[in-house]
Design a protein around this motif. Structure first.
Motif, PDB file in Angstrom:
ATOM      1  N   ARG A  88      34.130  37.091  55.119  1.00 20.42           N
ATOM      2  CA  ARG A  88      35.221  38.041  54.957  1.00 20.42           C
ATOM      3  C   ARG A  88      34.963  39.264  55.817  1.00 20.42           C
ATOM      4  O   ARG A  88      33.824  39.606  56.107  1.00 20.42           O
ATOM      5  CB  ARG A  88      35.399  38.467  53.501  1.00 20.42           C
ATOM      6  CG  ARG A  88      34.191  39.164  52.901  1.00 20.42           C
ATOM      7  CD  ARG A  88      34.325  39.307  51.398  1.00 20.42           C
ATOM      8  NE  ARG A  88      33.184  40.025  50.837  1.00 20.42           N
ATOM      9  CZ  ARG A  88      33.230  41.288  50.461  1.00 20.42           C
ATOM     10  NH1 ARG A  88      34.337  41.984  50.621  1.00 20.42           N
ATOM     11  NH2 ARG A  88      32.171  41.873  49.938  1.00 20.42           N
ATOM     12  N   THR A 139      34.286  41.521  41.808  1.00 22.54           N
ATOM     13  CA  THR A 139      34.625  40.144  42.178  1.00 22.54           C
ATOM     14  C   THR A 139      33.366  39.305  42.248  1.00 22.54           C
ATOM     15  O   THR A 139      33.297  38.196  41.727  1.00 22.54           O
ATOM     16  CB  THR A 139      35.347  40.115  43.531  1.00 22.54           C
ATOM     17  OG1 THR A 139      36.537  40.898  43.429  1.00 22.54           O
ATOM     18  CG2 THR A 139      35.712  38.691  43.910  1.00 22.54           C
ATOM     19  N   GLY A 140      32.339  39.842  42.886  1.00 24.26           N
ATOM     20  CA  GLY A 140      31.006  39.265  42.881  1.00 24.26           C
ATOM     21  C   GLY A 140      30.054  40.242  42.223  1.00 24.26           C
ATOM     22  O   GLY A 140      30.459  41.094  41.437  1.00 24.26           O
ATOM     23  N   ASP A 174      26.144  29.461  44.787  1.00 28.27           N
ATOM     24  CA  ASP A 174      27.075  30.548  45.052  1.00 28.27           C
ATOM     25  C   ASP A 174      27.315  30.647  46.558  1.00 28.27           C
ATOM     26  O   ASP A 174      26.980  29.726  47.315  1.00 28.27           O
ATOM     27  CB  ASP A 174      26.560  31.865  44.456  1.00 28.27           C
ATOM     28  CG  ASP A 174      25.292  32.386  45.139  1.00 28.27           C
ATOM     29  OD1 ASP A 174      24.885  31.849  46.192  1.00 28.27           O
ATOM     30  OD2 ASP A 174      24.698  33.353  44.625  1.00 28.27           O
ATOM     31  N   GLU A 183      25.526  36.248  40.072  1.00 28.34           N
ATOM     32  CA  GLU A 183      26.920  36.462  40.455  1.00 28.34           C
ATOM     33  C   GLU A 183      27.829  35.429  39.809  1.00 28.34           C
ATOM     34  O   GLU A 183      28.895  35.767  39.279  1.00 28.34           O
ATOM     35  CB  GLU A 183      27.068  36.414  41.971  1.00 28.34           C
ATOM     36  CG  GLU A 183      28.513  36.535  42.436  1.00 28.34           C
ATOM     37  CD  GLU A 183      28.650  36.769  43.924  1.00 28.34           C
ATOM     38  OE1 GLU A 183      28.354  37.886  44.369  1.00 28.34           O
ATOM     39  OE2 GLU A 183      29.034  35.819  44.645  1.00 28.34           O
ATOM     40  N   ASN A 184      27.443  34.173  39.846  1.00 29.08           N
ATOM     41  CA  ASN A 184      28.283  33.133  39.248  1.00 29.08           C
ATOM     42  C   ASN A 184      28.347  33.236  37.731  1.00 29.08           C
ATOM     43  O   ASN A 184      29.292  32.753  37.110  1.00 29.08           O
ATOM     44  CB  ASN A 184      27.774  31.749  39.652  1.00 29.08           C
ATOM     45  CG  ASN A 184      28.250  31.344  41.038  1.00 29.08           C
ATOM     46  OD1 ASN A 184      28.968  32.089  41.703  1.00 29.08           O
ATOM     47  ND2 ASN A 184      27.843  30.173  41.487  1.00 29.08           N
ATOM     48  N   GLY A 187      30.216  37.407  37.579  1.00 32.22           N
ATOM     49  CA  GLY A 187      31.211  37.896  38.526  1.00 32.22           C
ATOM     50  C   GLY A 187      32.626  37.481  38.178  1.00 32.22           C
ATOM     51  O   GLY A 187      32.873  36.423  37.590  1.00 32.22           O
ATOM     52  N   ASN A 188      33.557  38.324  38.570  1.00 34.93           N
ATOM     53  CA  ASN A 188      34.968  38.038  38.333  1.00 34.93           C
ATOM     54  C   ASN A 188      35.418  36.770  39.065  1.00 34.93           C
ATOM     55  O   ASN A 188      36.377  36.115  38.662  1.00 34.93           O
ATOM     56  CB  ASN A 188      35.801  39.238  38.802  1.00 34.93           C
ATOM     57  CG  ASN A 188      37.117  39.352  38.079  1.00 34.93           C
ATOM     58  OD1 ASN A 188      37.166  39.413  36.854  1.00 34.93           O
ATOM     59  ND2 ASN A 188      38.196  39.382  38.836  1.00 34.93           N
ATOM     60  N   CYS A 189      34.685  36.401  40.124  1.00 35.89           N
ATOM     61  CA  CYS A 189      35.057  35.239  40.933  1.00 35.89           C
ATOM     62  C   CYS A 189      35.000  33.932  40.159  1.00 35.89           C
ATOM     63  O   CYS A 189      35.619  32.945  40.569  1.00 35.89           O
ATOM     64  CB  CYS A 189      34.167  35.166  42.175  1.00 35.89           C
ATOM     65  SG  CYS A 189      32.391  35.139  41.818  1.00 35.89           S
ATOM     66  N   THR A 190      34.255  33.899  39.060  1.00 38.95           N
ATOM     67  CA  THR A 190      34.107  32.647  38.313  1.00 38.95           C
ATOM     68  C   THR A 190      34.663  32.726  36.897  1.00 38.95           C
ATOM     69  O   THR A 190      34.482  31.788  36.121  1.00 38.95           O
ATOM     70  CB  THR A 190      32.621  32.234  38.227  1.00 38.95           C
ATOM     71  OG1 THR A 190      31.884  33.256  37.522  1.00 38.95           O
ATOM     72  CG2 THR A 190      32.027  32.028  39.609  1.00 38.95           C
ATOM     73  N   ASP A 200      41.828  35.392  33.538  1.00 36.72           N
ATOM     74  CA  ASP A 200      41.783  35.494  34.996  1.00 36.72           C
ATOM     75  C   ASP A 200      41.059  36.748  35.464  1.00 36.72           C
ATOM     76  O   ASP A 200      40.983  37.012  36.658  1.00 36.72           O
ATOM     77  CB  ASP A 200      43.190  35.453  35.598  1.00 36.72           C
ATOM     78  CG  ASP A 200      44.086  36.576  35.077  1.00 36.72           C
ATOM     79  OD1 ASP A 200      43.590  37.448  34.324  1.00 36.72           O
ATOM     80  OD2 ASP A 200      45.283  36.581  35.432  1.00 36.72           O
ATOM     81  N   SER A 201      40.530  37.534  34.525  1.00 32.66           N
ATOM     82  CA  SER A 201      39.725  38.695  34.905  1.00 32.66           C
ATOM     83  C   SER A 201      38.664  38.943  33.844  1.00 32.66           C
ATOM     84  O   SER A 201      38.876  38.649  32.648  1.00 32.66           O
ATOM     85  CB  SER A 201      40.585  39.948  35.081  1.00 32.66           C
ATOM     86  OG  SER A 201      40.901  40.527  33.843  1.00 32.66           O
TER      87      SER A 201
END
Length: 301
Positions: A88, A139-140, A174, A183-184, A187-190, A200-201
């Motif tokens: 990114r 997010t992470g 990850d 993180e996984n 984190g919000n990503c998972t 979703d959050s």
């Protein structure tokens, strides 16, 4: 007093602060960025240069003004640009910010979490402390560490990515290919995966857990237990005075910090009863920009 400017470049915004050497934040601004625009780095520059207040400060202090940059990714060892980005904001890679901003002196660049930690140990939640770890829960999970007063950077600059420690060697990889990472786990990503699509959050999950929703409580408890295990591991490796928790999830307040404290009572190694302080970040969304300004000051010495 001389001033320094700190720029924090993110995926959705540019944050900018003007700070004096004695720690007074004289001005701040946040400007939305559109990273879908292939020319958005040029927009960063035009935004910066169009702000009359900063142009005026640069005119007022032409011999003393310093500029520092905070951005995601791994900074080059010489600190002049971001040389590696994980999937990114690739547009930031290799930009030499001294040339880009037309500066007559070097513009030092820091990873955004490292910059946030530098800000927090200067003016924030761990002001004046020399051994501090930072986790940014969003997010992470970002991270940074200060050891004996020095930001931990490592051989190629990736030190301090505390969200990518492994809690489960059998877990899914990850984004760094680390299995079962912190993180996984938090984190919000998972969060959708961890709650089977119910949330979703992470903030929504924490709020539902606070209301007593049984499924949310179970998922949130697993997340907090993983975070506590990660912090206990970080404490054993780095021996910090304080662990700072920042990022969007940290705004869950007691829903986060109370159960986290209980889990740390189980996991943390406490010789002679010594308990590491775990506190919320104090500088909010401008921590990275303040740290970038501080880095510019320190690089001037």
């Amino acid at each position: 007093m001389p001033h320094a400017i700190g720029l924090d470049i993110g995926g959705t915004s540019l944050k900018c602060v003007v700070v004096t050497h004695d720690g007074h934040v004289a001005d701040r601004v946040s400007v939305a960025l559109d990273i879908s625009d292939p020319q958005w780095p040029a927009f960063v520059r035009s935004t910066f240069e169009s702000r009359r207040r900063y142009a005026e400060i640069m005119d007022d202090y032409p011999d003393s003004i310093r500029v520092g940059v905070s951005a995601p990714g791994i900074a080059r060892p010489d600190g002049l640009s971001i040389w590696w980005m994980q999937g990114r904001l690739a547009e930031l890679e290799t930009i030499d910010w001294r040339t880009y901003l037309g500066s007559e002196i070097a513009v030092p660049v820091l990873n955004d979490a490292q910059a946030a930690l530098l800000g927090e140990t200067w003016l924030g939640a761990a002001a004046g402390q020399r051994n501090v770890a930072l986790l940014t829960l969003g997010t992470g999970v970002g991270g940074a560490a200060m050891v004996d007063g020095h930001l931990l950077k490592g051989a190629i600059g990736r030190a301090g990515h505390l969200g990518h420690i492994s809690l489960d060697p059998g877990g899914s990889p990850d984004i760094t290919n680390c299995p079962g990472s912190l993180e996984n786990a938090i984190g919000n990503c998972t969060v959708a995966e961890r709650t089977k699509g119910a949330f979703d959050s992470t903030l929504a999950l924490a709020a539902a857990a606070s209301r007593g929703d049984p499924a949310a409580l179970e998922a949130w408890s697993r997340s907090i237990r993983a975070l506590a295990a990660g912090i206990a591991s970080i404490v054993n490796v780095l021996d910090p005075e304080t662990v700072i928790i920042g990022g969007g999830i940290a705004t869950a307040d007691d829903a986060l910090f109370l159960p986290l404290s209980s889990e740390l009572d189980r996991f943390e190694w406490r010789p002679h009863g010594h308990r590491v302080k775990v506190v919320a970040a104090a500088l909010g969304e401008y921590a990275g920009a303040i740290g970038a300004a501080r880095n510019a000051m320190l690089c001037d010495k």
